[in-house]
Design a protein around this motif. Structure first.
Motif: not given
Length: 160
Positions: A122-141
């Motif tokens: 976030t612009k405020q500097g907070r990280f959140t992990s984003v993963n597709a449930p049940g899948h090995t790798s996730t890439v957020a574009v």
């Protein structure tokens, strides 16, 4: 197109060649009668810099490799560079930025460097992990204006 060159790689090579021609030709390019300027972007001290996203405010996100060839994400805002490293990650890539300044991308951990995890910063500097449930790798574009994250995921390879 040569038969041995995959179509995706060919397109990338053609676009790169066009970019090189525009760069070699000078710092100003004219398209449909409107002048555009070209500004090189290079993270200070980096071996290489790649840009992946720009928003209307001119904020730029991407990836750079440091002197040790380690990969980091970056944000360039108001002419200043900020390194982006997901906490505990071996490598980080900033892949997109919203109009409000939130950033998405991917990171990998030291014990599983071939597995990608998505993130939202976030612009405020907070990280959140984003993963597709049940899948090995996730890439957020890209990150859409209403907050949706677009990306891809990859299935686990079957046991041999």
């Amino acid at each position: 197109m040569p038969h041995w060159l995959p179509r995706r790689l060919f397109r990338c090579a053609v676009l790169t060649a066009i970019g090189v021609l525009l760069t070699v030709g000078g710092s100003e390019v004219t398209a449909q009668g409107s002048p555009y300027s070209y500004t090189p972007v290079s993270y200070p001290g980096a071996r290489v810099t790649f840009i992946y996203g720009v928003n209307r405010a001119g904020d730029i996100v991407g990836v750079y490799r440091d002197a040790a060839n380690e990969q980091h994400g970056f944000l360039r805002r108001d002419g200043k560079f900020i390194s982006i490293d997901y906490p505990g990650a071996k490598s980080t890539a900033a892949r997109g930025i919203s109009q409000s300044g939130d950033i998405v991308g991917q990171y990998s951990l030291p014990d599983t460097p071939d597995v990608a995890h998505g993130f939202l910063l976030t612009k405020q500097g907070r990280f959140t992990s984003v993963n597709a449930p049940g899948h090995t790798s996730t890439v957020a574009v890209p990150l859409l204006s209403h907050g949706s994250i677009i990306g891809c995921y990859h299935e686990a390879a079957p046991d041999a």
